[in-house]
Scaffold this motif. Sequence first.
Motif, PDB file in Angstrom:
ATOM      1  N   ARG A 277       1.120  -1.796  -0.078  1.00 11.15           N
ATOM      2  CA  ARG A 277      -0.108  -0.073  -0.062  1.00 11.15           C
ATOM      3  C   ARG A 277       1.033   1.332   0.012  1.00 11.15           C
ATOM      4  NH1 ARG A 277      -2.045   3.766   2.688  1.00 11.15           N
ATOM      5  NH2 ARG A 277      -0.584   3.111   5.035  1.00 11.15           N
ATOM      6  N   GLU A 278       1.977   1.308   0.936  1.00 10.20           N
ATOM      7  CA  GLU A 278       2.437   2.312   0.420  1.00 10.20           C
ATOM      8  C   GLU A 278       3.483   2.429  -0.893  1.00 10.20           C
ATOM      9  OE1 GLU A 278       3.229   4.704   3.160  1.00 10.20           O
ATOM     10  OE2 GLU A 278       1.590   3.593   4.087  1.00 10.20           O
ATOM     11  N   LEU A 279       3.931   1.903  -1.217  1.00  7.42           N
ATOM     12  CA  LEU A 279       4.485   1.754  -2.630  1.00  7.42           C
ATOM     13  C   LEU A 279       3.191   2.143  -3.637  1.00  7.42           C
ATOM     14  CD1 LEU A 279       6.259  -1.599  -2.771  1.00  7.42           C
ATOM     15  CD2 LEU A 279       6.784   0.478  -2.285  1.00  7.42           C
ATOM     16  N   LEU A 280       2.349   1.789  -3.907  1.00  8.30           N
ATOM     17  CA  LEU A 280       1.056   2.569  -4.279  1.00  8.30           C
ATOM     18  C   LEU A 280       0.868   3.786  -3.455  1.00  8.30           C
ATOM     19  CD1 LEU A 280      -1.527  -0.340  -4.364  1.00  8.30           C
ATOM     20  CD2 LEU A 280       0.032   0.765  -5.778  1.00  8.30           C
ATOM     21  N   VAL A 281       1.530   4.310  -2.465  1.00  8.80           N
ATOM     22  CA  VAL A 281       1.034   5.806  -1.542  1.00  8.80           C
ATOM     23  C   VAL A 281       2.502   6.851  -2.851  1.00  8.80           C
ATOM     24  CG1 VAL A 281       1.753   7.108  -0.171  1.00  8.80           C
ATOM     25  CG2 VAL A 281      -0.119   5.073  -0.386  1.00  8.80           C
ATOM     26  N   VAL A 282       3.308   6.171  -2.724  1.00  4.98           N
ATOM     27  CA  VAL A 282       4.525   7.116  -2.923  1.00  4.98           C
ATOM     28  C   VAL A 282       4.173   7.149  -5.468  1.00  4.98           C
ATOM     29  CG1 VAL A 282       7.075   6.569  -3.503  1.00  4.98           C
ATOM     30  CG2 VAL A 282       6.366   5.470  -1.798  1.00  4.98           C
ATOM     31  N   ARG A 283       3.723   6.221  -5.360  1.00  3.44           N
ATOM     32  CA  ARG A 283       3.509   6.336  -7.174  1.00  3.44           C
ATOM     33  C   ARG A 283       2.592   7.436  -7.171  1.00  3.44           C
ATOM     34  NH1 ARG A 283      -0.216   3.685 -10.948  1.00  3.44           N
ATOM     35  NH2 ARG A 283      -1.458   3.365  -9.333  1.00  3.44           N
ATOM     36  N   ASP A 284       1.998   7.389  -6.568  1.00  3.78           N
ATOM     37  CA  ASP A 284       0.305   8.469  -6.261  1.00  3.78           C
ATOM     38  C   ASP A 284       1.258   9.766  -6.311  1.00  3.78           C
ATOM     39  OD1 ASP A 284      -1.386   6.566  -7.316  1.00  3.78           O
ATOM     40  OD2 ASP A 284      -2.162   6.559  -5.155  1.00  3.78           O
ATOM     41  N   ILE A 285       1.955   9.968  -5.479  1.00  2.14           N
ATOM     42  CA  ILE A 285       3.097  10.724  -5.152  1.00  2.14           C
ATOM     43  C   ILE A 285       3.980  11.584  -6.375  1.00  2.14           C
ATOM     44  CG2 ILE A 285       4.646  11.819  -3.370  1.00  2.14           C
ATOM     45  CD1 ILE A 285       3.241  10.678  -1.022  1.00  2.14           C
TER      46      ILE A 285
END
Length: 836
Positions: A277-285
């Motif tokens: 989930r954090e990796l997805l957040v990083v991608r969104d950021i």
Amino acid sequence: MIAVLLLAGALDIVPAPVALAWAIGAAGLVAGVLLIRAALAIHRAERVFAACRGAGFVGLGALATGVTGLVPWLLPEHRVTGLTVGLAVIAFCQVVGTSLLPGAARGWVVRLRRAYDGVGLGVSLGFAIYLVPAAADRPDVVPALLVTAGGVAIVTVMVLRARPRPYASLWCGAGSVVSLLSLTGLVLQPSGPLAMLAGLGVVTGLAASAAGGARRDLPPPVLEPRHPDQYLASYPLLALPAAVGVIAAIWHLLTVRDFGTEAILFGLLMVSVLVVRELLVVRDIRRYAGRLRVAEAHFRSLVAGATDLTLVLDESLVVRWQSPAAARLFGLRDEEVLGREFRELIHPEDTPDAEAVIGAVLAGEPEGGPPVLLSARLRDGARLWRETESTISDQRSVPEVAALVVHVRDVGERRHLERTLHKLSFLDQLTGLANRRALMRDLLAMRRRAGQRGTLLVIDLHGLAEINDSRGREIGDAVLIEVARRLRSLVGDGDMAARLGGDEFAVLTGESAVPAYALATRIVTALGEPYALPGATLDLHTNVGLAELAAATDSDEVLRYADLARQRARQLGRDRVEWYDPDVEIQLHRRMGLEQQLLGAADRGELDLVFQPVAALADGRPAGVEALLRWRHPELGTIMPAEILQIAAAIGITAALDEWVLDEACRTLAAWGGDDVWLSVNVGPRELLTARFPERVATVLRDRGLAPERLIIEVAETWIAEDVPAIVAALTGLRNLGVRAALDDFGAGQTSLSHLRRLPVDMLKLSPSLVGSTSVVEVVVSLGRRLGLDIVAKGLETAGQSEAAMRAGCRFGQGFALGRPGPAERVEAYLESHRA
């Protein structure tokens, strides 16, 4: 009924397991039926597939809840397993149904992301539940707790992440959470008061789900687009799962001090989910950061290419930033502007107004209103002052700005264009004189400045329309330009010449009555002089109307009075000057009334003819008669031919009047009988020069049975010289019919002897002005005899004048001394008496 069953179970009227099972089953059946019927109705009526599927899955979840509630009663030995399986089915249906309800989420990608966020929260909660020491005592209920934790977490995330939270998703989500938690309570406590309370919770949850998913009368949710800032701002809230897992692990470490293999694997699963989930957040950021870079580049390009200069001022009005367009638009470098007070850039004369405007903005006026506009001159990089307009926006309440934002625009070219257009709006484009608008402006200013002193002259040109028709518009425009030049040379420094439009001009002078009248006379003289143009020399005639400013109460009335005087001058003739007085308006109204009434005067029988005898001077016997027109007006009495013909020419019925006079005169002559007198009729130029006039004359003579030689057509000498060839052709056509022609008022005009030799006339009727000069009459008579013309002396008022005309050689005479004009009956009697 459901409430009655629960109450009966609580009071042991009915066995508690039976009451609980039937209450949950009935509630699930009712809620499921309502939701599935709503889904089918939505599908048939609106074809909103996501909405109908959402309500359908929630309905299936409600049915599954009802069936699961029967498990403790039907399968008591498999109660935990049945409830766990039921919870799994219910959780699945509720998660899918809640995500498909209107407004919950748009698109499968968004639904999967929110489901994954819910999974992360569920795994963390499950990890915490697994580590609770009490779970080790009841390992059989752990799967049910994990299923409940996952379903509740996913549904909660689905509902709370919806913006705005719609009615259906909110109620269905709350109902699903309550139902799942209550059924989990039945797993933990299958009987007793807590079991009855859990059953009440299940029924309540089913009612909430049915209330939210089965209603079709609600308006569709308004889905507002979310800004990426809002979307990313929700991610810190999803750190809750990690916090829950960490707290549970610490608690387990402190109490149990040992982690088994299953716990370690469960923890690894939680960490893996959270890491993904954090990796997805990083991608969104990163994607959002890329969008920010693009937006920033667009902003910089817009600011750099803008036509406005943008300045940022702090509360001390010191310039802290200027846009890159400053160098291109105003030639200002950063070192010349940054760190300086804004007032230092403004012209000293405009500084007080600018400080007042900026002070009002700093004071919060107007509060919450649009940006304030400031007009001031601004110094550019070349040390020149430019006219600018600035909008000042108070952005101190915006934390990222916290300053005043000033947008400066160079309006020098626009102001110059406005001044030019303003000047042109008061000028006549052809002549360069002032126009009507400028005249009214100066007229109003003169009345305010000089009181009642001053005079307005309105000038009317005659003949310009004919010049445009015959010579073309270019020649007509050249004449107007020359007229304007002559007017400029005549008016004084304090006077104003204007063109009102077409062939009308005006002069506004501050002079009193006598000098203004002298100026009008000079204008008539100057504008009446020939206009020598390439290939042509043209003549114009002028009429001028004057009105004093003291004669009217306002500017419009002054112009109207002067125009009335101009109209009166035009009625009275050419090259005239007339003052306005109340009688002028009375005469104009009389004239307009006569113009309207003359149109039908012949049909009403108001027109009449009188006849004046023409007698031989030798023996006084009548040789002919002249037909004279009269208008017997019922209110004004008799109106004479001079006024009648002037009115007829103005309204364009001269030809019709001439035809009426010709026909009526010939009818009267035929009624008299005999053939010893002739009849003379005056004919205007337009009627004479028409191609059908000879034919008209022949028709009248034939209809009345008159010999052509008894009719004489009289032509006035005053307009013969205007078009001699045409007159000669028309008179020749009449002579071919046998009709004779006479030149009337000979001596009143300027007909040359060469013209007289060319004209095919048979008679000269001398003007009364020549009768008193015997020598001139003798010359004319001698010339007439050589040309074979009969001579008629007009205006013989006394017997002495008749004798003098006879001695000079005139053969015929006409006047009061020989016979006054009279009606047809009297003249007929007069002729009969001489025949006897």
